[in-house]
Design a protein around this motif. Structure first.
Motif, PDB file in Angstrom:
ATOM      1  N   SER A 121      46.052  42.639  37.416  1.00 54.66           N
ATOM      2  CA  SER A 121      46.426  41.261  37.168  1.00 54.66           C
ATOM      3  C   SER A 121      47.799  41.080  37.332  1.00 54.66           C
ATOM      4  O   SER A 121      48.762  42.170  37.649  1.00 54.66           O
ATOM      5  CB  SER A 121      46.348  41.017  35.643  1.00 54.66           C
ATOM      6  N   LYS A 122      48.468  39.878  37.328  1.00 49.34           N
ATOM      7  CA  LYS A 122      49.852  39.801  37.846  1.00 49.34           C
ATOM      8  C   LYS A 122      50.875  40.243  36.520  1.00 49.34           C
ATOM      9  O   LYS A 122      51.922  40.426  36.956  1.00 49.34           O
ATOM     10  CB  LYS A 122      50.266  38.078  37.779  1.00 49.34           C
ATOM     11  N   LYS A 181      42.425  44.215  45.741  1.00 52.68           N
ATOM     12  CA  LYS A 181      42.275  43.193  44.518  1.00 52.68           C
ATOM     13  C   LYS A 181      43.660  42.836  43.868  1.00 52.68           C
ATOM     14  O   LYS A 181      43.867  41.642  43.343  1.00 52.68           O
ATOM     15  CB  LYS A 181      41.498  44.001  43.384  1.00 52.68           C
ATOM     16  N   LYS A 211      44.999  39.996  45.879  1.00 49.07           N
ATOM     17  CA  LYS A 211      44.404  38.808  45.815  1.00 49.07           C
ATOM     18  C   LYS A 211      45.022  37.852  44.389  1.00 49.07           C
ATOM     19  O   LYS A 211      45.217  36.897  44.240  1.00 49.07           O
ATOM     20  CB  LYS A 211      43.054  38.789  45.485  1.00 49.07           C
ATOM     21  N   VAL A 212      45.467  38.854  43.331  1.00 50.33           N
ATOM     22  CA  VAL A 212      45.953  38.166  42.169  1.00 50.33           C
ATOM     23  C   VAL A 212      47.463  38.132  42.168  1.00 50.33           C
ATOM     24  O   VAL A 212      48.020  37.387  41.558  1.00 50.33           O
ATOM     25  CB  VAL A 212      45.406  39.043  40.885  1.00 50.33           C
TER      26      VAL A 212
END
Length: 350
Positions: free
Chosen positions: A191-192, A218, A221-222
Motif C-alpha cells: 500500500s501507499k 503490485k 500499481k498502488v
C-alpha cells in the motif's frame, strides 16, 4: 490631510516590513502567546544554536526573502530561540524534545502544538510549503500526535504520524515503525502507507526488501512506478557507493556483475546515475576503466537535476581521489552546482 499622510506612511511602513523578510519579535513565549491571542495569529519558532551551520544559512539566505515576509508576518508571531542560551531556550528545547537544528515549531494562539519539523530548507517556496503543512490535519504533527495518543491506530493515521514524527528528529522511531509494519498482513503491506518503511527502514538483502522487490509490480500499481523504482534503485546505488567509498573492497567482480545483471532484470524506469556508480565501483576494484567512468559522467549529467548531479559527484570524486588525476578532479568539481557541496568535495578529494 493629516489622516491621508498618516495612512500613506502606514502603508509604506507595511510595504517595507513585508519586503524585509520575516520580522522576528524579541518576546518570551508567554508574551508571544498573549500577543497571538490579541492579533489572532499563530506562533512560529525557529530553534537554533550558535554552532549550527544550516541555521546560519537560513538566517542569511531564506528568512530575509520578501516572499517569506509576505507569508509569515501577517500570519505569525515569529520568534528566534537559542536552544542552548538564556533562561527560556534550554527549557523550551527540552519541552519539545528538540535534538536537531534548526527545528521549527508552530503553535496556535493558545500555545498548543500544531506542527514541527527539523532541518534547514534553503528554498523560500519549499520552506513556506513545509510550514503550510501546519494547516493540513492530514500531515500536521500536532494534530496527528493527538489522534495517535488518544489510541487511534488506523493504517493511514499510523503511517502519517510516523512520517511526521520522523521529520521532527525528536526520537528514534525504529521500534514504532517495526510494530506498525509487523502488525499488517501481506495485502495491507502492499500500500501507499507502507512505502516510507521500505524507503527509510529497509536495507538491501533483508526479508523486507525482498518482499518489496518480489511484489514490485503490485507496489507500482498502488504507489506509482516512479516512486517504487526510485526506492529499488537507491538501494542498489548504495551498494555500489559503499564500494566506491572503500567500505567493501573484498567484493569480487563476479559479485558485482551478478548485482548489475540482476538490476537489469527489474525493468526500472529510469536508471539515472546508476551506470556511473556501477562503473565507478568497478574502477575502484580493478583500477581499470577510468575513461569509461568519466565518459559516463558526462553522458549522465544531462539527465540529472542539479541536486542529483551534486550527489553523484559528492560520492564519486572523493571515492576515486587516488585514481583520478588532479586535473580530472578539478574538471569534475567544476560541474558541482551547490557551493557548500563543492567545498566539501574539494576538502575530501585532497
Amino acid at each position: 490631510m493629516k489622516k491621508v499622510l498618516f495612512l500613506l506612511v502606514f502603508l509604506c511602513n507595511v510595504a517595507i516590513m513585508l519586503g524585509q523578510g520575516i520580522e522576528f519579535s524579541e518576546l518570551t513565549l508567554d508574551q508571544a502567546i498573549n500577543k497571538a491571542k490579541q492579533e489572532n495569529k499563530y506562533i512560529f519558532i525557529d530553534f537554533y544554536t550558535n554552532w549550527c551551520a544550516p541555521c546560519k544559512l537560513m538566517d542569511r539566505d531564506v528568512f530575509p526573502l520578501k516572499e517569506l515576509g509576505t507569508y509569515f508576518n501577517p500570519k505569525f508571531i515569529n520568534l528566534k530561540i537559542n536552544a542552548e542560551k538564556g533562561e527560556e531556550g534550554p527549557i523550551l528545547a527540552n519541552k519539545y524534545s528538540i535534538k536537531a537544528y534548526p527545528t521549527f515549531v508552530i503553535l496556535d494562539k493558545n500555545g498548543d502544538l500544531v506542527h514541527m519539523f527539523a532541518g534547514g530548507i534553503l528554498d523560500g517556496e519549499k520552506f513556506i510549503n513545509k510550514v503550510r503543512e501546519s494547516f493540513n490535519p492530514e500531515v500536521a504533527f500536532g494534530t496527528l500526535k493527538k489522534r495517535f495518543d488518544s489510541g487511534e491506530r488506523s493504517k493511514k493515521l499510523q503511517s502519517a504520524y510516523l512520517q511526521s514524527l520522523i521529520n521532527t528528529h525528536t526520537t528514534k522511531v525504529d521500534s514504532l515503525v517495526n510494530e506498525f509494519y509487523d502488525n499488517l498482513n501481506k495485502e495491507e503491506k502492499i500500500s501507499k502507507e507502507t512505502v516510507f518503511v521500505f524507503e527509510m527502514f529497509t536495507p538491501l538483502d533483508s526479508d523486507r526488501f525482498n518482499f518489496l522487490e518480489n511484489n514490485r509490480n503490485k507496489f507500482r500499481k498502488v504507489a506509482g512506478a516512479k516512486k517504487i523504482d526510485s526506492i529499488l534503485l537507491s538501494k542498489y546505488e548504495s551498494y555500489f557507493i559503499t564500494i566506491v567509498k572503500g567500505y567493501s573492497q573484498d567484493t569480487s567482480i563476479e559479485e558485482l556483475d551478478k548485482v548489475k545483471n540482476h538490476v537489469e532484470t527489474l525493468g526500472l524506469s529510469n536508471l539515472k546515475a546508476f551506470p556511473v556508480f556501477e562503473a565507478a565501483a568497478r574502477l575502484k576494484l580493478t583500477k581499470e576503466g577510468k575513461e569509461n567512468v568519466l565518459k559516463k559522467v558526462q553522458n549522465t549529467i544531462p539527465n540529472l537535476t542539479n541536486n542529483e548531479k551534486d550527489i553523484m559527484l559528492f560520492f564519486i570524486v572523493p571515492g576515486l581521489k587516488k585514481i583520478l588525476t588532479q586535473q580530472e578532479k578539478e574538471n569534475l568539481i567544476a560541474l558541482v552546482s551547490d557551493e557548500n557541496t563543492k567545498g566539501y568535495i574539494i576538502r575530501s578529494a585532497n
